[in-house]
Design an enzyme around this catalytic site. Sequence first.
Site, PDB file in Angstrom:
ATOM      1  CD  GLU A   1       5.186  -5.436 -10.213  1.00  0.00           C
ATOM      2  OE1 GLU A   1       4.586  -6.092 -11.069  1.00  0.00           O
ATOM      3  OE2 GLU A   1       4.704  -4.428  -9.662  1.00  0.00           O
TER       4      GLU A   1
ATOM      5  N   GLY B   1       0.856  -1.182   0.000  1.00  0.00           N
ATOM      6  CA  GLY B   1       0.000   0.000   0.000  1.00  0.00           C
ATOM      7  C   GLY B   1       0.890   1.228   0.000  1.00  0.00           C
TER       8      GLY B   1
ATOM      9  CB  SER C   1       4.556  -3.708  -1.886  1.00  0.00           C
ATOM     10  OG  SER C   1       4.523  -2.476  -2.532  1.00  0.00           O
ATOM     11  CB  ALA C   2       4.142  -0.544   1.804  1.00  0.00           C
TER      12      ALA C   2
ATOM     13  CG  HIS D   1       6.265  -2.506  -6.870  1.00  0.00           C
ATOM     14  ND1 HIS D   1       5.310  -3.423  -7.207  1.00  0.00           N
ATOM     15  CD2 HIS D   1       6.019  -2.156  -5.579  1.00  0.00           C
ATOM     16  CE1 HIS D   1       4.497  -3.620  -6.170  1.00  0.00           C
ATOM     17  NE2 HIS D   1       4.920  -2.874  -5.171  1.00  0.00           N
TER      18      HIS D   1
END
Length: 246
Positions: free
Chosen positions: A197, A91, A124-125, A161
């Site tokens: 990714e 997020g 991710s985050a 990413h």
Amino acid sequence: MGGPRRLLLISNSTLHGGGYLGHCQQHIQSFLGQKVKRVLFIPYALHDRDAYARTAREKFESLGYGLDSIHESCDPVEAIRKSEAIFIGGGNTFRLLKALYDNSLIHEIRKRVLEDGIPYMGSSAGTNVATISINTTNDMPIVYPPSLKALGLVPFNINPHYLDPDTKSTHMGETREERIRQYHEEPNTPPVLGLREGTMLLVEGDKATLQGVTGARLFLRGKKPTEHEPGTDFSFLLTDSKPLNP
């Protein structure tokens, strides 16, 4: 529980053509093993925490693990202290880090992971906040955390990413590589591992191994970036030894 740190730092939650955590579910099962029965999920990076927790719970239950979401707990610190494993989803990294500070969880997570040895998963985050700082996130600063310093579970930064330049694009803005180079123009900045990714970093004690289906790009201050395939041993990033030859 005790034992060395165990981290699974995933670039992305969803890979094109697949479902939530589908591309890495076998890695998750191998990482968590059979001893872990329940995972504590931290959904702070997204605004709709209820919906996020439902998505994560459905996935983890399909893999054989129960899931508790920290936002449903009346005492987040106690939830961390009782957790068997921690998963922080993706997020907005600024929103996530601010919530970790607001709920006084930075120290507690560090203690559980680095001292007690419980497994930590980030996507991710959630991968960004596992590193020294969130300086190399791709996200917009939609809120203002008290510091950009993160959990510091590893002594370097990650760019999830990671995107290679599109040679056919007419876009004239900075590439991801150029932005990381700008970061390294500042003094005393740590290495940055650009995770494409489909890629993740497995950390077990002082050993770090690149896993997944795509490669990674490593940026060291003052040196040319280098390409690395899955299976690469990145342990030197944890122990401050000399880097691999490109």
